[in-house]
Scaffold this motif. Structure first.
Motif, short mmCIF file in Angstrom:
data_model
loop_
_atom_site.label_atom_id
_atom_site.label_comp_id
_atom_site.label_asym_id
_atom_site.label_seq_id
_atom_site.Cartn_x
_atom_site.Cartn_y
_atom_site.Cartn_z
N TYR A 262 1.01 -1.20 0.04
CA TYR A 262 -0.02 0.04 -0.11
C TYR A 262 0.62 1.19 0.18
CZ TYR A 262 -3.72 -3.35 1.44
OH TYR A 262 -4.50 -4.24 1.56
N LEU A 263 2.09 0.97 -0.17
CA LEU A 263 3.09 2.31 0.01
C LEU A 263 2.70 3.49 -0.95
CD1 LEU A 263 5.30 3.83 1.41
CD2 LEU A 263 6.93 2.24 0.28
N GLN A 264 2.37 2.87 -2.39
CA GLN A 264 2.17 3.85 -3.28
C GLN A 264 1.05 4.69 -3.17
OE1 GLN A 264 4.48 4.47 -6.21
NE2 GLN A 264 2.95 6.38 -6.24
N ARG A 265 -0.02 3.87 -2.55
CA ARG A 265 -1.29 4.69 -2.16
C ARG A 265 -1.09 5.67 -0.98
NH1 ARG A 265 -5.96 0.58 -1.73
NH2 ARG A 265 -5.43 0.47 -4.13
N TYR A 266 -0.19 5.46 -0.15
CA TYR A 266 0.10 6.42 0.81
C TYR A 266 0.79 7.68 0.12
CZ TYR A 266 -1.73 4.06 4.89
OH TYR A 266 -2.72 3.47 5.69
N LEU A 267 1.87 7.29 -0.89
CA LEU A 267 2.40 8.51 -1.26
C LEU A 267 1.49 9.43 -1.90
CD1 LEU A 267 5.51 6.44 -3.04
CD2 LEU A 267 5.54 7.87 -0.86
N GLY A 268 0.55 8.87 -2.81
CA GLY A 268 -0.47 9.78 -3.48
C GLY A 268 -1.23 10.50 -2.42
N TRP A 269 -1.86 9.81 -1.20
CA TRP A 269 -2.45 10.75 -0.41
C TRP A 269 -1.50 11.75 0.46
CZ3 TRP A 269 -4.11 8.55 4.94
CH2 TRP A 269 -4.75 9.31 5.72
N LYS A 270 -0.47 11.68 0.64
CA LYS A 270 0.75 12.61 1.21
C LYS A 270 0.78 13.65 -0.01
CE LYS A 270 3.33 14.42 3.81
NZ LYS A 270 3.01 15.00 5.36
N ARG A 271 1.19 13.13 -1.01
CA ARG A 271 1.20 14.40 -2.18
C ARG A 271 -0.06 15.14 -2.30
NH1 ARG A 271 -0.10 11.67 -7.09
NH2 ARG A 271 1.30 10.03 -6.30
N TYR A 272 -1.26 14.53 -2.15
CA TYR A 272 -2.49 15.45 -2.23
C TYR A 272 -2.41 16.48 -1.20
CZ TYR A 272 -7.19 16.97 -1.63
OH TYR A 272 -8.39 17.75 -1.63
N LEU A 273 -2.25 16.09 0.06
CA LEU A 273 -2.16 16.78 1.24
C LEU A 273 -0.92 17.97 1.40
CD1 LEU A 273 -2.58 14.19 3.93
CD2 LEU A 273 -4.37 15.66 3.22
N LYS A 274 0.06 17.55 0.67
CA LYS A 274 1.19 18.58 0.54
C LYS A 274 0.78 19.70 -0.62
CE LYS A 274 5.39 19.71 1.21
NZ LYS A 274 5.91 20.05 2.68
N THR A 275 0.16 19.48 -1.47
CA THR A 275 -0.19 20.39 -2.57
C THR A 275 -1.30 20.93 -2.65
OG1 THR A 275 -0.84 18.42 -4.09
CG2 THR A 275 1.26 19.00 -4.33
N HIS A 276 -2.17 20.60 -1.56
CA HIS A 276 -3.55 21.33 -1.09
C HIS A 276 -3.52 21.57 0.23
CE1 HIS A 276 -4.26 18.88 -4.92
NE2 HIS A 276 -5.24 19.64 -5.19
N THR A 277 -4.43 22.80 0.42
CA THR A 277 -5.11 23.02 1.93
C THR A 277 -6.17 22.24 2.03
OG1 THR A 277 -3.98 25.18 1.67
CG2 THR A 277 -5.58 24.79 3.33
N PHE A 278 -5.78 21.26 2.98
CA PHE A 278 -7.27 20.27 3.00
C PHE A 278 -8.43 20.75 3.34
CE2 PHE A 278 -9.60 17.26 5.32
CZ PHE A 278 -9.75 16.23 4.30
N SER A 279 -9.52 20.60 2.90
CA SER A 279 -10.93 20.93 3.13
C SER A 279 -11.71 19.93 2.95
CB SER A 279 -11.30 22.25 2.68
OG SER A 279 -11.39 22.38 1.30
#
Length: 332
Positions: A301-318
């Motif tokens: 599942y490592l690639q999936r967590y990388l994608g999630w972290k990439r989203y959080l890094k490039t967006h202000t979460f809401s």
């Protein structure tokens, strides 16, 4: 409002960017945003997905546009492809297909801020731990492969490593190989190499504008790095990396200007502006998040967590931003 004006607005909605849709939601009166769903109106995320899909339906098998409506089932509009004969709905072929706990989906999105582990998320949403796990992975899968623009200007690339993990694998014959405990080294130096856990390479590339590209690699090689970065960095950019055999001809193959730093000799910055400190800082943040906060994740599942972290890094979460981003990418 004239009916023609209203129809013009409706036709423009599918063409809006996620940011524009977010502004539209904010301008709606509270009653429009907080209306109680009926028995079949299970979540805002699914309703938005169905709305956008219905504007331009495509066959999930052959991508044909020769589509007819084909009744409803469980509150979902079904479609029929006249070319291949397949029936489907807006969720078919997506990570949300066959989702059962639909009424909890919006509530669980609140737990996708990267600061909530599985058990607190399960308690917050009133679901089981197993359901919490599956809902997280369905939502992670929505953003796993999303990209948010090419790298440009001064870009940095480097690799980091994670210990191979079988966390959560109940069928594993040797439980000691499951997770973090397997990272302990043998005291016997002669057997240390045999007892060590395999390392999984992860490539991260980023620029000074917070764009990120990442990938789990089979091995660190020029060919594999090229395949991951091809077309992801704007031509004419400068790529910074450390002195490694796999990096020797990488910039040349990508038609980029190379800036190589010899870290082993203490070279940290070249010409005052070229360094790999940004990507190394991202590595440190990523490892604290995965190994520290989540106590490790399974390698599969490592690639999936990388994608999630990439989203959080490039967006202000809401909540609204996550809903709009996922719907926008899966209907275009």
């Amino acid at each position: 409002m004239q009916s023609q004006q209203f129809e013009d607005i409706l036709r423009s909605v599918p063409l809006m960017s996620p940011e524009q849709v977010g502004v539209l939601h904010k301008t709606l009166p509270p009653a429009a945003n907080s209306a109680k769903p009926d028995a079949h109106d299970e979540s805002r995320l699914l309703e938005r997905l169905k709305f956008y899909f219905d504007q331009h339906p495509l066959c999930v098998r052959c991508r044909s546009t020769h589509i007819n409506r084909w009744g409803t089932k469980d509150g979902h509009q079904r479609y029929y492809c006249k070319d291949c004969g397949k029936t489907f709905n807006a969720m078919s072929g997506t990570p949300l297909s066959h989702l059962r706990v639909r009424e909890k989906l919006d509530q669980y999105v609140e737990c996708m801020n990267g600061e909530t582990t599985l058990r607190p998320a399960a308690r917050q949403c009133g679901v089981s731990l197993d359901t919490s796990f599956h809902m997280r992975h369905r939502l992670m899968a929505l953003v796993e492969n999303d990209s948010y623009g090419q790298l440009s200007g001064i870009a940095e690339e480097d690799e980091t490593f994670f210990h191979e993990s079988h966390k959560g694998d109940r069928k594993l014959q040797n439980p000691r190989k499951r997770g973090a405990r397997s990272q302990r080294k043998s005291r016997n130096t002669k057997t240390e190499k045999k007892a060590s856990v395999p390392l999984i390479p992860v490539m991260v590339a980023c620029d000074r504008n917070h764009h990120v590209i990442d990938a789990v690699l089979k091995k660190v090689s020029t060919e594999e790095l090229q395949s991951q970065l091809e077309g992801q960095i704007l031509a004419g950019s400068t790529l910074c990396f450390d002195a490694h055999l796999a990096h020797e001809h990488l910039a040349e193959k990508l038609s980029l200007t190379a800036k190589t730093l010899v870290s082993s000799s203490g070279e940290r910055v070249k010409e005052g502006i070229y360094h790999i400190q940004t990507v190394n800082a991202y590595h440190s943040e990523l490892k604290r998040w995965i190994n520290g906060f989540f106590k490790g994740v399974a390698t599969k599942y490592l690639q999936r967590y990388l994608g999630w972290k990439r989203y959080l890094k490039t967006h202000t979460f809401s909540i609204e931003g996550f809903l709009d981003q996922t719907v926008f990418h899966h209907t275009n």
